[in-house]
Design a protein around this motif. Structure first.
Motif, PDB file in Angstrom:
ATOM      1  N   MET A  96       2.706  -2.403  14.037  1.00  0.00           N
ATOM      2  CA  MET A  96       4.171  -2.405  14.090  1.00  0.00           C
ATOM      3  C   MET A  96       4.774  -2.863  15.286  1.00  0.00           C
ATOM      4  SD  MET A  96       4.631  -1.677  10.822  1.00  0.00           S
ATOM      5  CE  MET A  96       6.423  -1.696  10.880  1.00  0.00           C
ATOM      6  N   ASN A  97       4.423  -2.784  16.092  1.00  0.00           N
ATOM      7  CA  ASN A  97       5.125  -3.152  17.606  1.00  0.00           C
ATOM      8  C   ASN A  97       5.191  -4.758  17.545  1.00  0.00           C
ATOM      9  OD1 ASN A  97       3.500  -0.806  18.187  1.00  0.00           O
ATOM     10  ND2 ASN A  97       4.126  -0.930  20.194  1.00  0.00           N
ATOM     11  N   GLN A  98       4.200  -5.326  16.849  1.00  0.00           N
ATOM     12  CA  GLN A  98       4.377  -6.860  16.582  1.00  0.00           C
ATOM     13  C   GLN A  98       5.420  -7.257  15.800  1.00  0.00           C
ATOM     14  OE1 GLN A  98       0.457  -8.607  15.780  1.00  0.00           O
ATOM     15  NE2 GLN A  98      -0.535  -7.639  17.450  1.00  0.00           N
ATOM     16  N   GLY A  99       5.946  -6.310  14.854  1.00  0.00           N
ATOM     17  CA  GLY A  99       7.219  -6.491  14.119  1.00  0.00           C
ATOM     18  C   GLY A  99       8.438  -6.336  14.746  1.00  0.00           C
ATOM     19  N   LEU A 100       8.371  -5.971  15.987  1.00  0.00           N
ATOM     20  CA  LEU A 100       9.871  -5.878  16.689  1.00  0.00           C
ATOM     21  C   LEU A 100      10.474  -7.021  16.828  1.00  0.00           C
ATOM     22  CD1 LEU A 100       8.702  -3.261  19.663  1.00  0.00           C
ATOM     23  CD2 LEU A 100      10.241  -2.848  17.583  1.00  0.00           C
ATOM     24  N   ASN A 101      11.759  -7.308  16.656  1.00  0.00           N
ATOM     25  CA  ASN A 101      12.511  -8.246  16.506  1.00  0.00           C
ATOM     26  C   ASN A 101      12.252  -9.092  15.535  1.00  0.00           C
ATOM     27  OD1 ASN A 101      14.740  -8.375  18.640  1.00  0.00           O
ATOM     28  ND2 ASN A 101      13.491  -9.076  20.111  1.00  0.00           N
ATOM     29  N   LYS A 102      11.576  -8.879  14.373  1.00  0.00           N
ATOM     30  CA  LYS A 102      11.282  -9.460  13.322  1.00  0.00           C
ATOM     31  C   LYS A 102      12.136  -8.879  12.124  1.00  0.00           C
ATOM     32  CE  LYS A 102       6.983 -11.443  14.988  1.00  0.00           C
ATOM     33  NZ  LYS A 102       5.516 -11.439  14.811  1.00  0.00           N
ATOM     34  N   GLU A 103      12.041  -9.647  11.021  1.00  0.00           N
ATOM     35  CA  GLU A 103      12.962  -8.999   9.909  1.00  0.00           C
ATOM     36  C   GLU A 103      11.851  -8.661   8.856  1.00  0.00           C
ATOM     37  OE1 GLU A 103      16.252 -10.976   7.062  1.00  0.00           O
ATOM     38  OE2 GLU A 103      14.380 -11.612   6.364  1.00  0.00           O
ATOM     39  N   LEU A 104      12.102  -7.305   8.395  1.00  0.00           N
ATOM     40  CA  LEU A 104      11.122  -6.522   7.578  1.00  0.00           C
ATOM     41  C   LEU A 104      11.860  -6.276   6.273  1.00  0.00           C
ATOM     42  CD1 LEU A 104       9.519  -5.971  10.332  1.00  0.00           C
ATOM     43  CD2 LEU A 104       9.046  -3.656   9.236  1.00  0.00           C
ATOM     44  N   GLN A 105      11.184  -6.702   5.213  1.00  0.00           N
ATOM     45  CA  GLN A 105      11.670  -6.062   3.897  1.00  0.00           C
ATOM     46  C   GLN A 105      10.755  -5.279   3.356  1.00  0.00           C
ATOM     47  OE1 GLN A 105      13.180  -9.197   1.310  1.00  0.00           O
ATOM     48  NE2 GLN A 105      12.671  -7.912  -0.421  1.00  0.00           N
ATOM     49  N   ILE A 106      11.233  -4.023   2.875  1.00  0.00           N
ATOM     50  CA  ILE A 106      10.570  -2.879   2.334  1.00  0.00           C
ATOM     51  C   ILE A 106      11.016  -2.479   0.787  1.00  0.00           C
ATOM     52  CG2 ILE A 106       9.834  -0.451   2.361  1.00  0.00           C
ATOM     53  CD1 ILE A 106      10.850  -0.583   5.434  1.00  0.00           C
ATOM     54  N   ASP A 107       9.880  -2.679   0.100  1.00  0.00           N
ATOM     55  CA  ASP A 107      10.394  -2.801  -1.585  1.00  0.00           C
ATOM     56  C   ASP A 107       9.380  -1.504  -2.009  1.00  0.00           C
ATOM     57  OD1 ASP A 107      12.039  -4.926  -1.816  1.00  0.00           O
ATOM     58  OD2 ASP A 107      10.205  -6.307  -1.183  1.00  0.00           O
ATOM     59  N   PHE A 108       9.997  -0.604  -2.594  1.00  0.00           N
ATOM     60  CA  PHE A 108       9.279   0.498  -3.155  1.00  0.00           C
ATOM     61  C   PHE A 108       8.789   0.092  -4.603  1.00  0.00           C
ATOM     62  CE2 PHE A 108      10.147   3.941  -6.315  1.00  0.00           C
ATOM     63  CZ  PHE A 108       9.163   4.656  -6.156  1.00  0.00           C
ATOM     64  N   ILE A 109       7.575   0.190  -4.737  1.00  0.00           N
ATOM     65  CA  ILE A 109       6.804  -0.165  -6.160  1.00  0.00           C
ATOM     66  C   ILE A 109       6.589   0.949  -7.050  1.00  0.00           C
ATOM     67  CG2 ILE A 109       4.731  -1.468  -7.049  1.00  0.00           C
ATOM     68  CD1 ILE A 109       4.731  -2.811  -4.330  1.00  0.00           C
ATOM     69  N   LYS A 110       6.260   1.916  -6.432  1.00  0.00           N
ATOM     70  CA  LYS A 110       5.625   3.041  -7.356  1.00  0.00           C
ATOM     71  C   LYS A 110       5.234   4.464  -6.402  1.00  0.00           C
ATOM     72  CE  LYS A 110       0.717   2.027  -7.395  1.00  0.00           C
ATOM     73  NZ  LYS A 110      -0.533   1.666  -8.480  1.00  0.00           N
ATOM     74  N   GLY A 138       0.791  -1.241   0.172  1.00  0.00           N
ATOM     75  CA  GLY A 138       0.186   0.066  -0.110  1.00  0.00           C
ATOM     76  C   GLY A 138       0.989   1.268  -0.022  1.00  0.00           C
ATOM     77  N   VAL A 139       0.128   2.428  -0.106  1.00  0.00           N
ATOM     78  CA  VAL A 139       0.927   3.668  -0.080  1.00  0.00           C
ATOM     79  C   VAL A 139       1.259   4.073   1.410  1.00  0.00           C
ATOM     80  CG1 VAL A 139      -1.336   5.150  -0.156  1.00  0.00           C
ATOM     81  CG2 VAL A 139       0.723   6.073  -0.991  1.00  0.00           C
ATOM     82  N   TYR A 175       4.724   7.155  -1.264  1.00  0.00           N
ATOM     83  CA  TYR A 175       5.538   6.115  -1.731  1.00  0.00           C
ATOM     84  C   TYR A 175       4.827   4.673  -1.507  1.00  0.00           C
ATOM     85  CZ  TYR A 175       9.846   8.642  -2.571  1.00  0.00           C
ATOM     86  OH  TYR A 175      10.782   9.646  -2.549  1.00  0.00           O
ATOM     87  N   TYR A 176       4.420   4.006  -2.793  1.00  0.00           N
ATOM     88  CA  TYR A 176       3.648   2.781  -2.696  1.00  0.00           C
ATOM     89  C   TYR A 176       4.821   1.637  -2.691  1.00  0.00           C
ATOM     90  CZ  TYR A 176      -0.305  -0.397  -3.824  1.00  0.00           C
ATOM     91  OH  TYR A 176      -1.008  -1.639  -3.727  1.00  0.00           O
ATOM     92  N   VAL A 177       4.791   0.872  -1.411  1.00  0.00           N
ATOM     93  CA  VAL A 177       5.501  -0.035  -1.072  1.00  0.00           C
ATOM     94  C   VAL A 177       5.012  -1.639  -0.796  1.00  0.00           C
ATOM     95  CG1 VAL A 177       7.124   1.518  -0.096  1.00  0.00           C
ATOM     96  CG2 VAL A 177       5.405   0.381   1.427  1.00  0.00           C
ATOM     97  N   GLY A 178       5.637  -2.259  -0.901  1.00  0.00           N
ATOM     98  CA  GLY A 178       5.516  -3.816  -0.328  1.00  0.00           C
ATOM     99  C   GLY A 178       6.235  -4.028   0.902  1.00  0.00           C
TER     100      GLY A 178
END
Length: 267
Positions: free
Chosen positions: A31-45, A5-6, A257-260
């Motif tokens: 996002m608190n549930q993402g702590l200590n986890k691996e995040l990948q951010i990809d810019f799409i458009k 999403g954007v 920025y629209y990202v995955g």
């Protein structure tokens, strides 16, 4: 799990610690549930927050043409002293400007890296302080419109800063100060038009951010230069995501920025 999403600034809920949410059109992430986890951010458009078109973002989530046309980016937003709705004078859209400017506003002191003065709508307390990464804050005046808040802020800027060092804030390079004492000290500098709105009964608000590890050095992630990034999330402060490798990502600074976003358990 994959989300798409954007980007808009993260929504927050007061708590110990503060809860952060990335909200997309059809989904959201705590996002608190993402702590200590691996995040990948990809810019799409790109996706301009005003017209929705895939045009390069100029400022504040808007493409260049929208930035200079939409009432959501009028000069009075960044410089409240330029507000004119109380005079029935239009900047870009008088109806919108009256709705936003002619409501209670707070002038406050916040401490995120150093003591600073700021302005926000009363309805945005304490959200504004959270967005700035302030660990403590206090109200100074509550006025009926944005113009009065703006001229008060301008007067107080002669005595305290109106800027935050985001690098120091993210490294937690902070010190506590007596905001009540500062508020009382600054009372004499409040303009005559606003002095009757002085708040002498407010106590400091203290805020706790969900941070497991602060960066020693700060490396800012720019999606234009690095369209794909992967790292372990270690904290959230202000509107920044903090990663294990000292990378920080300004979500609000990347609006439009629209990202995955893919969230994986660390092995």
């Amino acid at each position: 799990m994959l989300y798409e999403g954007v980007l808009r600034k993260m929504r927050t809920e007061i708590g110990s610690p503060i809860q952060y949410f990335l909200v997309f059109e059809n989904d959201f992430i705590n996002m608190n549930q993402g702590l200590n986890k691996e995040l990948q951010i990809d810019f799409i458009k790109f996706q301009c927050l005003n017209c929705g078109e895939d045009k390069p973002i100029y400022r504040q989530g808007f493409c260049k043409s929208c930035f200079f046309e939409t009432p959501l980016a009028g000069d009075w937003i960044m410089k409240p002293e330029l507000s004119t709705a109380h005079l029935d004078k239009e900047d870009r859209d008088l109806e919108f400007e009256k709705k936003m400017q002619l409501q209670p506003h707070i002038v406050y002191l916040a401490n995120s890296s150093n003591i600073k003065v700021g302005v926000t709508r009363k309805s945005q307390v304490p959200t504004r302080w959270i967005d700035q990464g302030a660990h403590e804050a206090i109200e100074i005046v509550e006025v009926p419109n944005r113009y009065l808040a703006g001229i008060t802020e301008v007067a107080l800027k002669d005595h305290v800063s109106d800027k935050t060092s985001w690098q120091k804030m993210l490294k937690n390079d902070i010190e506590d100060v007596d905001l009540v004492a500062w508020r009382n000290k600054l009372k004499a500098s409040i303009p005559d038009e606003a002095i009757t709105y002085f708040l002498d009964d407010k106590e400091e608000t203290h805020l706790e951010f969900p941070v497991l590890q602060y960066p020693e050095k700060v490396k800012s992630l720019n999606l234009d230069k690095t369209p794909s990034y992967k790292g372990v999330l270690k904290g959230i402060k202000g509107q920044y995501l903090i990663f294990e490798d000292n990378t920080v990502f300004n979500v609000r600074g990347s609006e439009g920025y629209y990202v995955g976003i893919n969230i994986n358990q660390c092995i």
